[in-house]
Design an enzyme around this catalytic site. Structure first.
Site, mmCIF file in Angstrom:
data_model
loop_
_atom_site.group_PDB
_atom_site.id
_atom_site.type_symbol
_atom_site.label_atom_id
_atom_site.label_comp_id
_atom_site.label_asym_id
_atom_site.label_seq_id
_atom_site.Cartn_x
_atom_site.Cartn_y
_atom_site.Cartn_z
ATOM 1 N N GLU A 112 -3.855 7.891 -5.654
ATOM 2 C CA GLU A 112 -4.068 7.037 -7.061
ATOM 3 C C GLU A 112 -5.346 7.246 -7.447
ATOM 4 O OE1 GLU A 112 -3.861 2.841 -6.056
ATOM 5 O OE2 GLU A 112 -1.727 3.039 -5.102
ATOM 6 N N HIS A 159 -0.582 -0.216 -9.578
ATOM 7 C CA HIS A 159 -1.271 -0.945 -8.607
ATOM 8 C C HIS A 159 -2.008 -2.088 -9.608
ATOM 9 C CE1 HIS A 159 -3.631 -0.665 -4.590
ATOM 10 N NE2 HIS A 159 -3.301 -1.809 -4.875
ATOM 11 N N ARG A 195 0.867 -1.315 -0.075
ATOM 12 C CA ARG A 195 0.075 0.072 -0.052
ATOM 13 C C ARG A 195 0.815 1.222 -0.017
ATOM 14 N NH1 ARG A 195 -3.605 -2.665 -1.368
ATOM 15 N NH2 ARG A 195 -5.878 -2.516 -0.894
#
Length: 332
Positions: free
Chosen positions: A262, A281, A233
Site C-alpha cells: 500500500e 484501506h 490486513r
C-alpha cells in the site's frame, strides 16, 4: 516536549495535543516513513503513526523517543519488539473503530450480493441487460463465517444477525462456550468454516501465523458461490491465489479494503481480476472513528509522557523495562 506525526491527526486530535500543555512543538511530516526525516526525530519525545511505518532504524535513531502512538489497532508496520526493548510503549486504540470497520465489511457484503458496482458501471454504459447477469442473491439465511471474533468481528456478526444471516465463528483465543454465547456456530478449524460458509469475513491481525492463511487450497475447497471480505490486513489472503480463484470461478466474488503493498497503483495485479470490489484501506476512516482514534491515541501518549502506565498498548511487557519500575497506572 516535541511530538512528530507521520500525518496530521484530525483537528480534534490537534486540539487535544495543544490542551495537554506538554508540547512546545507539534510537527506533521506528511510522510509515512520516519527514516525520511530522522533530523526531526532526533529530539522527538513522541511519534504518532497513522498509515505509516516505524522500523527499528527509526527507533534507534530517535534517542529521545518515549512513546509511539498508532491510530488504530493494527501495528504490524511498527517494530514493537524493538520499542519494548527500549522501554517505549506503542499506544493503540482498541474499540475506537469497531463499528466503522464492521459496517464497511457488511456494506461490501451487500455490494457483492447485489452486484452494485458492476451494475452501476454497466448501466452508465447503456448496458441495461446487466440486470439479467444472474449474479445477485439474498443475504437472509446465508451463513457468514467470521474469522476472528474480537471486538470488530463480534460487531460484524451482530449486524449480520440483524439482517437474518447465520453466523459461523472461528477464533483460536475463544472457547466454544464463548463463541456459542455470541449466537455463532463454533468451529475449531477455520478451514472447515471456509468450506461451509456462503460469506467469509476476516477480522484477525497480520502475524506469522495468519500470513497466507487463506490460499489456493482453501479456495479450491470453498463453495463456488461463496464471497470473501477482507477489512483486516493485506497478506492474510494470498493475493496471487485470490486472483486465480476469482478468474477461474472457484469463488463468486471478493472485496478487500487492504493490500499486501500500500498504496496500490492502477497496474496492481489484483485490480485486473473479475468480481472484485476494492476500497483504499478506508474502513476505519469514518468521521466518527477518526475522531475517536485520534483522541484515544493522544490521551494514551500524554499519559505515557506523564509517566503513567497506559493500558492500551501493543505489548504490555514493555512495562517490565527498568524505565517503568514503580510507575503508576493511568487513571481511566
Amino acid at each position: 516536549m516535541k511530538i512528530v506525526m507521520t500525518q496530521s491527526v484530525c483537528p480534534e486530535g490537534i486540539k487535544a495535543l495543544e490542551e495537554s500543555g506538554l508540547f512546545t512543538e507539534i510537527y506533521s511530516a506528511d510522510n509515512p516513513d520516519p527514516n525520511n526525516y530522522l533530523d526531526k526525530m532526533a529530539d522527538a519525545d513522541a511519534l504518532i503513526v497513522r498509515v505509516a511505518k516505524c522500523d527499528s532504524n527509526a527507533i534507534e535513531n530517535s534517542p529521545n523517543l518515549k512513546v509511539i502512538g498508532k491510530t488504530g489497532v493494527g501495528y504490524d508496520a511498527i517494530d514493537v519488539k524493538k520499542a519494548a526493548e527500549k522501554g517505549i510503549p506503542v499506544v493503540i486504540t482498541p474499540g475506537a473503530n469497531n463499528r466503522s470497520v464492521a459496517e464497511h465489511a457488511v456494506a461490501m457484503m451487500f455490494a457483492l450480493a447485489k452486484n452494485i458496482v458492476e451494475g452501476d458501471s454497466e448501466t452508465r454504459k447503456g448496458n441495461w441487460e446487466i440486470r439479467g447477469a444472474k449474479k445477485t442473491f439474498e443475504l437472509e439465511g446465508k451463513t457468514v463465517g467470521v474469522i476472528g471474533l474480537g471486538a470488530i468481528g463480534r460487531e460484524t456478526a451482530k449486524i449480520c444477525q440483524g439482517c437474518g444471516m447465520k453466523i459461523a465463528g472461528y477464533d483460536p483465543f475463544l472457547s466454544q462456550e464463548k463463541i456459542e454465547a455470541l449466537g455463532a456456530a463454533y468451529y475449531a478449524d477455520y478451514e472447515a468454516l471456509l468450506r461451509d460458509s456462503d460469506i467469509i469475513t476476516i477480522h484477525v491481525p497480520l502475524t506469522d501465523e495468519t500470513r497466507d492463511m487463506i490460499n489456493a487450497k482453501n479456495f479450491a475447497e470453498m463453495k463456488n458461490t461463496a464471497i470473501i471480505i477482507n477489512c483486516s490486513r493485506g497478506g492474510i489472503i494470498n493475493e496471487t491465489d485470490l486472483i486465480n480463484a476469482l478468474n477461474n470461478n472457484e469463488i463468486a466474488g471478493a472485496a478487500t479494503d487492504v493490500f499486501c503493498a500500500e498504496p496500490i497503483k492502477p497496474d496492481y495485479p489484483l485490480l485486473q481480476c473479475k468480481n472484485l470490489i476494492v476500497s483504499p484501506h478506508s474502513a476505519a476512516q469514518t468521521r466518527e472513528a477518526v475522531i475517536k482514534m485520534a483522541l484515544m491515541c493522544v490521551r494514551g501518549c500524554v499519559e505515557i509522557l506523564k509517566g503513567n502506565k497506559w493500558p492500551f498498548v501493543a505489548d504490555k511487557s514493555v512495562y517490565n523495562h527498568e524505565k517503568w519500575q514503580g510507575k503508576p497506572e493511568a487513571k481511566l
